[in-house]
Design a protein around this motif. Structure first.
Motif, PDB file in Angstrom:
ATOM      1  N   LEU A   7      42.606 -57.474 -25.198  1.00  0.00           N
ATOM      2  CA  LEU A   7      41.987 -56.167 -25.376  1.00  0.00           C
ATOM      3  C   LEU A   7      42.414 -55.578 -26.715  1.00  0.00           C
ATOM      4  CD1 LEU A   7      42.339 -54.525 -21.852  1.00  0.00           C
ATOM      5  CD2 LEU A   7      40.284 -55.477 -22.889  1.00  0.00           C
ATOM      6  N   TRP A  27      33.986 -68.501 -19.712  1.00  0.00           N
ATOM      7  CA  TRP A  27      35.422 -68.218 -19.769  1.00  0.00           C
ATOM      8  C   TRP A  27      36.208 -69.160 -18.850  1.00  0.00           C
ATOM      9  CZ3 TRP A  27      38.018 -63.346 -21.425  1.00  0.00           C
ATOM     10  CH2 TRP A  27      37.212 -62.593 -22.292  1.00  0.00           C
ATOM     11  N   ALA A  32      33.288 -57.743 -20.246  1.00  0.00           N
ATOM     12  CA  ALA A  32      33.442 -59.104 -20.755  1.00  0.00           C
ATOM     13  C   ALA A  32      32.086 -59.788 -20.665  1.00  0.00           C
ATOM     14  CB  ALA A  32      34.483 -59.874 -19.954  1.00  0.00           C
ATOM     15  N   ALA A  80      30.649 -55.253 -25.270  1.00  0.00           N
ATOM     16  CA  ALA A  80      32.110 -55.154 -25.226  1.00  0.00           C
ATOM     17  C   ALA A  80      32.618 -54.143 -26.252  1.00  0.00           C
ATOM     18  CB  ALA A  80      32.739 -56.517 -25.483  1.00  0.00           C
ATOM     19  N   VAL A 135      35.467 -51.540 -19.081  1.00  0.00           N
ATOM     20  CA  VAL A 135      35.766 -52.693 -19.925  1.00  0.00           C
ATOM     21  C   VAL A 135      34.741 -53.761 -19.588  1.00  0.00           C
ATOM     22  CG1 VAL A 135      37.421 -54.526 -20.453  1.00  0.00           C
ATOM     23  CG2 VAL A 135      38.236 -52.176 -20.088  1.00  0.00           C
ATOM     24  N   ASP A 157      36.546 -61.578 -28.257  1.00  0.00           N
ATOM     25  CA  ASP A 157      36.136 -62.914 -27.822  1.00  0.00           C
ATOM     26  C   ASP A 157      36.913 -64.026 -28.505  1.00  0.00           C
ATOM     27  OD1 ASP A 157      35.034 -62.632 -30.343  1.00  0.00           O
ATOM     28  OD2 ASP A 157      33.090 -63.516 -29.809  1.00  0.00           O
ATOM     29  N   VAL A 214      37.006 -56.150 -25.384  1.00  0.00           N
ATOM     30  CA  VAL A 214      37.429 -57.525 -25.183  1.00  0.00           C
ATOM     31  C   VAL A 214      37.138 -58.291 -26.463  1.00  0.00           C
ATOM     32  CG1 VAL A 214      37.059 -59.633 -23.867  1.00  0.00           C
ATOM     33  CG2 VAL A 214      37.012 -57.418 -22.713  1.00  0.00           C
ATOM     34  N   LEU A 244      42.862 -61.763 -18.764  1.00  0.00           N
ATOM     35  CA  LEU A 244      42.143 -60.547 -19.131  1.00  0.00           C
ATOM     36  C   LEU A 244      42.160 -59.529 -18.002  1.00  0.00           C
ATOM     37  CD1 LEU A 244      40.318 -58.824 -20.911  1.00  0.00           C
ATOM     38  CD2 LEU A 244      38.359 -60.116 -20.031  1.00  0.00           C
ATOM     39  N   GLY A 255      40.401 -63.266 -26.055  1.00  0.00           N
ATOM     40  CA  GLY A 255      40.316 -62.696 -24.725  1.00  0.00           C
ATOM     41  C   GLY A 255      41.215 -61.504 -24.500  1.00  0.00           C
TER      42      GLY A 255
END
Length: 227
Positions: A139, A158, A152, A125, A150, A134, A132, A166, A137
């Motif tokens: 950006l 999730w 994840a 990521a 991008v 964590d 992303v 997201l 969630g």
């Protein structure tokens, strides 16, 4: 062919596509920076067991903080390896400690000279321009090595509402790839191409169920020949 691999985690589990991504490399530099605050002895033992299962020779690059990443001697072993594995951990710590350092440049240079590079979990990521985070969630700003995508990681953990939120943040031009733990994708495009490319055809699924979207719609990534 020189490869960049993005993995969803479980990179030290040789039973997963992520864990097998460097199978066949003679020597592998394992960068621990993102995993800095995990138990170091247990982590080294796991690296050793993973390397023995794949029959590769590991060199542990023991970077914990930004001062380590700024020391050229810490990154020096990367230059002699056939592959580089950048372990999962904290994306925010990795970005803060790796940005504009000899360690990050050594990994990038390893790819340029022909080594396979695996970025796993948080680091997969973090190497995107839009990272992303964590922790919530959202950006945020990543390292910018790959501008058109991008990522994840650990997607199976999730919650549904967090996934939708997201996906709504990702711009229409970006290629969004959701990687469950153990899943992985690879690209053989050049570093220059990957700096801005958002083409789904640049990425091949190594294993696992990878969800990819662009412009709000699902897209299909390539699969290896014979699969």
């Amino acid at each position: 062919m020189t490869r960049v691999v993005l993995a969803g985690g479980r990179e030290l589990d040789a039973g997963t596509a992520a864990g097998r991504a460097l199978d066949g490399c003679g020597s592998v530099a394992v960068v621990t920076l993102a995993a800095a605050y995990r138990r170091p002895d247990a982590l080294v033992a796991r690296i050793g067991a993973w390397a023995a299962e794949l029959s590769v020779e590991p060199t542990v690059v023991r970077a914990v903080r930004r001062s380590d990443s700024l020391d050229p001697a810490v990154a020096e072993p990367i230059a002699g390896c056939d592959g580089v594995l950048v372990l999962d951990g904290s994306p925010a710590h990795f970005v803060g400690a790796a940005k504009a350092t000899p360690l990050l440049e050594a990994i990038v240079e390893a790819h340029r000279r022909g080594a396979d590079v695996v970025w796993s979990g948080a680091t997969a990521a973090a190497v995107c321009t839009s990272m992303v985070d964590d922790r919530g969630g959202a950006l945020t700003v990543g390292l910018g090595l790959y501008g058109g995508i991008v990522v994840a990681a650990g997607w199976e953990t999730w919650p549904r509402d967090r996934r939708r939120r997201l996906q709504g943040m990702v711009g229409d031009s970006a290629l969004f790839m959701a990687l469950p733990s153990g899943a992985a994708v690879q690209s053989t495009a050049s570093p220059q191409e990957l700096a801005s490319s958002s083409r789904p055809e640049d990425w091949t699924v190594l294993g696992g169920t990878v969800e990819a979207r662009q412009g709000g719609s699902p897209v299909t990534l390539a699969t290896p020949s014979g699969v």
